[in-house]
Design a protein around this motif. Structure first.
Motif, mmCIF file in Angstrom:
data_model
loop_
_atom_site.group_PDB
_atom_site.id
_atom_site.type_symbol
_atom_site.label_atom_id
_atom_site.label_comp_id
_atom_site.label_asym_id
_atom_site.label_seq_id
_atom_site.Cartn_x
_atom_site.Cartn_y
_atom_site.Cartn_z
ATOM 1 N N ARG A 284 0.841 -1.216 0.000
ATOM 2 C CA ARG A 284 0.000 0.000 0.000
ATOM 3 C C ARG A 284 0.871 1.259 0.000
ATOM 4 O O ARG A 284 0.633 2.185 -0.771
ATOM 5 N N ALA A 285 1.856 1.287 0.895
ATOM 6 C CA ALA A 285 2.719 2.470 1.042
ATOM 7 C C ALA A 285 3.511 2.723 -0.244
ATOM 8 O O ALA A 285 3.652 3.878 -0.664
ATOM 9 N N LYS A 286 4.013 1.684 -0.868
ATOM 10 C CA LYS A 286 4.811 1.851 -2.100
ATOM 11 C C LYS A 286 3.944 2.392 -3.240
ATOM 12 O O LYS A 286 4.354 3.288 -3.967
ATOM 13 N N ARG B 193 1.140 4.095 -2.863
ATOM 14 C CA ARG B 193 0.764 5.470 -2.492
ATOM 15 C C ARG B 193 1.902 6.443 -2.831
ATOM 16 O O ARG B 193 1.665 7.546 -3.322
ATOM 17 N N ALA B 194 3.136 6.020 -2.610
ATOM 18 C CA ALA B 194 4.289 6.889 -2.852
ATOM 19 C C ALA B 194 4.680 6.972 -4.325
ATOM 20 O O ALA B 194 5.070 8.035 -4.805
ATOM 21 N N GLU B 195 4.579 5.844 -5.056
ATOM 22 C CA GLU B 195 5.110 5.793 -6.416
ATOM 23 C C GLU B 195 4.057 5.782 -7.513
ATOM 24 O O GLU B 195 4.383 5.957 -8.678
ATOM 25 N N ASP C 57 -3.439 0.230 -8.845
ATOM 26 C CA ASP C 57 -3.409 1.537 -8.202
ATOM 27 C C ASP C 57 -4.421 1.510 -7.068
ATOM 28 O O ASP C 57 -5.288 0.629 -6.996
ATOM 29 N N ASN D 287 -7.952 6.296 -6.392
ATOM 30 C CA ASN D 287 -7.412 6.995 -7.565
ATOM 31 C C ASN D 287 -8.056 6.559 -8.867
ATOM 32 O O ASN D 287 -7.801 7.159 -9.905
#
Length: 186
Positions: free
Chosen positions: A78-80, A82-84, A135, A139
């Motif tokens: 999830r974090a990756k 969200r960041a990329e 994604d 989004n």
């Protein structure tokens, strides 16, 4: 499934006059359809999205899908994303010494991606060759979409109507295929 072309294209080629394979990708990009597991991997009309929420709610509530949940790996995935931004399984590092190959020999990140996809936290935005590109659902979904989880009755009616629209007739067992929660003793 993918010797000549993905199975979805075979079906559409036989049902839609002058079908062009790029149409599926265009419909996905235009948010007219979404990919999810129905009775098999499928593209579904975006108008039917809310009916996928019934199964997603079950999985979020702890019902097992294919793999046991790995909450730590899911948090990393999830974090990756969200960041990329949108990513595919190949964009995640493989654990040291991990074996590759095999249809179901998935790495931890791929398992987490699929769990998050099945739970509704991720959506497929496109395919690059055969690989899903994921994604965050927030989004991807159109803002005006009805995202109210259907009641059991609404869900059952939807399954019955969609089945009958596609097949014209069928038994209760055929209509509720792979949906044990819909099979109740009479």
């Amino acid at each position: 499934i993918h010797v000549v072309e993905r199975a979805h294209h075979h079906v559409l080629h036989n049902r839609v006059a002058d079908y062009q394979p790029q149409w599926l990708a265009q419909l996905l990009e235009q948010q007219q359809i979404f990919e999810y597991w129905s009775h098999a991997a499928a593209y579904l009309p975006m108008a039917d999205y809310r009916f996928s929420l019934y199964r997603k709610a079950q999985l979020q509530g702890g019902k097992k899908h294919w793999f046991a949940k790995d909450d730590a790996q899911m948090q990393l995935v999830r974090a990756k994303i969200r960041a990329e931004g949108p990513l595919k399984a190949a964009d995640f590092a493989k654990p040291a010494g991990a074996k590759t190959g095999g249809w179901w020999n998935w790495q931890p990140a791929k398992q987490a991606l699929e769990q998050l996809f099945m739970q509704g936290e991720l959506m497929v935005v496109r395919r690059e060759n055969f690989q899903k590109v994921y994604d965050l659902t927030e989004n991807v979904l159109p803002s005006n979409l009805n995202c109210q989880v259907p009641t059991t009755e609404e869900y059952a009616e939807h399954l019955i109507m969609r089945y009958l629209q596609s097949h014209a007739f069928g038994t209760a067992s055929q209509i509720s295929y792979l949906r044990p929660e819909m099979k109740k003793p009479v």
